[in-house]
Design an enzyme around this catalytic site. Sequence first.
Site, PDB file in Angstrom:
ATOM      1  CG  ASN A 190       8.227  56.463   4.328  1.00 14.59           C
ATOM      2  OD1 ASN A 190       9.345  56.241   4.389  1.00 14.59           O
ATOM      3  ND2 ASN A 190       7.158  56.794   5.214  1.00 14.59           N
ATOM      4  CD  GLU A 191       9.026  64.054   0.909  1.00 15.26           C
ATOM      5  OE1 GLU A 191       7.749  63.583  -0.338  1.00 15.26           O
ATOM      6  OE2 GLU A 191       9.520  64.877   1.405  1.00 15.26           O
ATOM      7  N   PRO A 192       8.446  60.150  -3.033  1.00 17.63           N
ATOM      8  CG  PRO A 192       7.235  61.563  -3.975  1.00 17.63           C
ATOM      9  CD  PRO A 192       7.662  61.603  -2.837  1.00 17.63           C
ATOM     10  CB  SER A 234      10.171  55.845   0.828  1.00 19.19           C
ATOM     11  OG  SER A 234      10.312  57.389   0.345  1.00 19.19           O
TER      12      SER A 234
END
Length: 649
Positions: free
Chosen positions: A173-175, A177
Amino acid sequence: MSIPKIIIIMVTTTTAKSRHISFEKIPVEQYASPAAASLQAAYEIAQLIRDKQAKGERAVLGLATGSTPKRVYKELIRLHREEGLSFKNVTTFNLDEYFPMQPGAVQGYRHFMQENLFNHIDIDQANCHIPDGSIPTELVRSHGEQYETMIADAGGIDFQLLGIGRNGHIGFNEPGSHSSSVTRLITLDMATRMDAAAEFGGIANVPKKAITMGIGTIMKARKIILLAWGENKAAIVRQAVEGPVTEFVPASWLQAHGQVKFMMDDACAGELTRNKTPWLIDQVMWDRGMIKKAVTHLAVSLQKPILKLTNNDYNENGLSDLLVLYGQAYDINIEVFNWLQHTITGWPGGKPGADDTNRPERAMPVQKRVLLFSPHPDDDIISMGGTFQRLVDQGHEVHVAYQTSGNIAVADDEAFRFIRFVTDFNQQFGISNKEADAIYKKAARFLQEKAKGEKDIEELRYVKGIIRRGEALNTCRFTGVPEERIHFMNLPFYETGQVEKKPLGEEDYLLTKQLIEKIKPHQVYAAGDLADPHGTHKVCLDAILEAMKRLRSETYMKDCWLWLYKGAWAEWDIHQIEMAVPLSPDQVLKKRTGIFKHQSQKDGVVFQGSDSREFWQRAKERNKATADLYNLLGLAEYAAMEAFVKWEY
């Protein structure tokens, strides 16, 4: 200089006693080492499994991959083999998988889990669930929905194990998300892909997408433990634990979970307020180290020279207790200024005939035997090239020990260029060596057929090792170290042909111990760079510390001092520095030339990390920053400085 008795006491004022402020919005457990934290995490997982077994229920685990949880899995395997822990009642759901990714690929997470856990325990493989990175793109959405359904049908996740990325991601879950996100396809952040580049043999081979559980999925777990190790995770961990909840630091969403805790080692916890500025939280022991830390932090924060700090500066920034002890800022400032000034020396081996009372190194013996350990074949010149040169120029007997071959850090095309040069040269002059020809031909043939991310064969590793050995020899010739004082250790733990190394073994310790015994050094220099993204520096340091521990009773070791330098990624905090060696502009240029001798590590080095600068640029800017910091604090202005910490072993 002796420390006044007045400062070696615990602050017991009413103000200090009543100060119990916490900046942490997530419970944190801090451990001395990753191993200690991993044992505790494994114990909690095992306890859950046993409690569920006693009730006749299934335990549902959410599992993570990567280097962080490996020790946890290793301990779970030990508990299974030696203490009878059964996994027959366990169902697992992994967080994520690269996309696209075939199930049998060595970089895939199914392979990772099989190798690091599932193949070694009695779990039913049908109960081990990992997102499928091989499905067609048009089926990914439905696959994610099915994954969510399987988790729900299993009764939800009882225990979720997490790591954290340098950009704050949990799972993939990347920035950006959202808190309600579910299992889905996501585009990987460049920082994430660069961190994975070593596993894939280069950034170009790293998938650009992944399937991951969502933040919402993770937050439904009944209990969550996040593990984090090392200096390179310290800054993002502080943001997640102490900062605001924001989608730009996905791990910060965990602040809203009622049963979560972060488990980290001391290095990773270094940026938390409890460690960075503990006087803001509670009473502290005001010894010399804490005073130096507090005053330098205050000066840097205010961008003021130490001698210009005022009583108001102390009072307004949580340091009024120091004024209670000292009376005036002026007295504290003078003391700390002198401590910093005494760290600066142009004589890292000690200055002959000088009063060494306030110098970082002893004056005697005049000529010291120096053993400079370099984890890779270029860390010596990158990390302490100016000091290295000065020790040689000042007449000390300098030995350099290259602990590993560094062969995996040579690009394939560089190796191929080298092979072609040797074979063409031999052909041109009619030189023939059947054994050597066979090695080069086999290595060249492998390079032409090599698959992406494939492990190098022994012959190719041999060629790459020769390249790095030659560069190291060239650097030593440049600095003036004779060949008989150059030692290529080739520690066995490193020689796997992969980023993943073997654990340190008895042979590694023995080789290190034997070299120290042979040289009987007065000074040892070693890499203390725990931010090294590959971990090799830490492993090499552990080998040295163990060897020196075994030799502690030897008479010559009583006169041996251990100095730690940092690597290309970080520098010691100003309050930690115990020896700072200034470099002139000419010495900076000479150091850069020495780094250039390592041509295979220029222009697109294999393990660049997230920093796109070349090593000479990193070293130059880091050394300049250290000098600038000393200058900011009111000390002499230099072009650059290399910094060291004395280590008690």
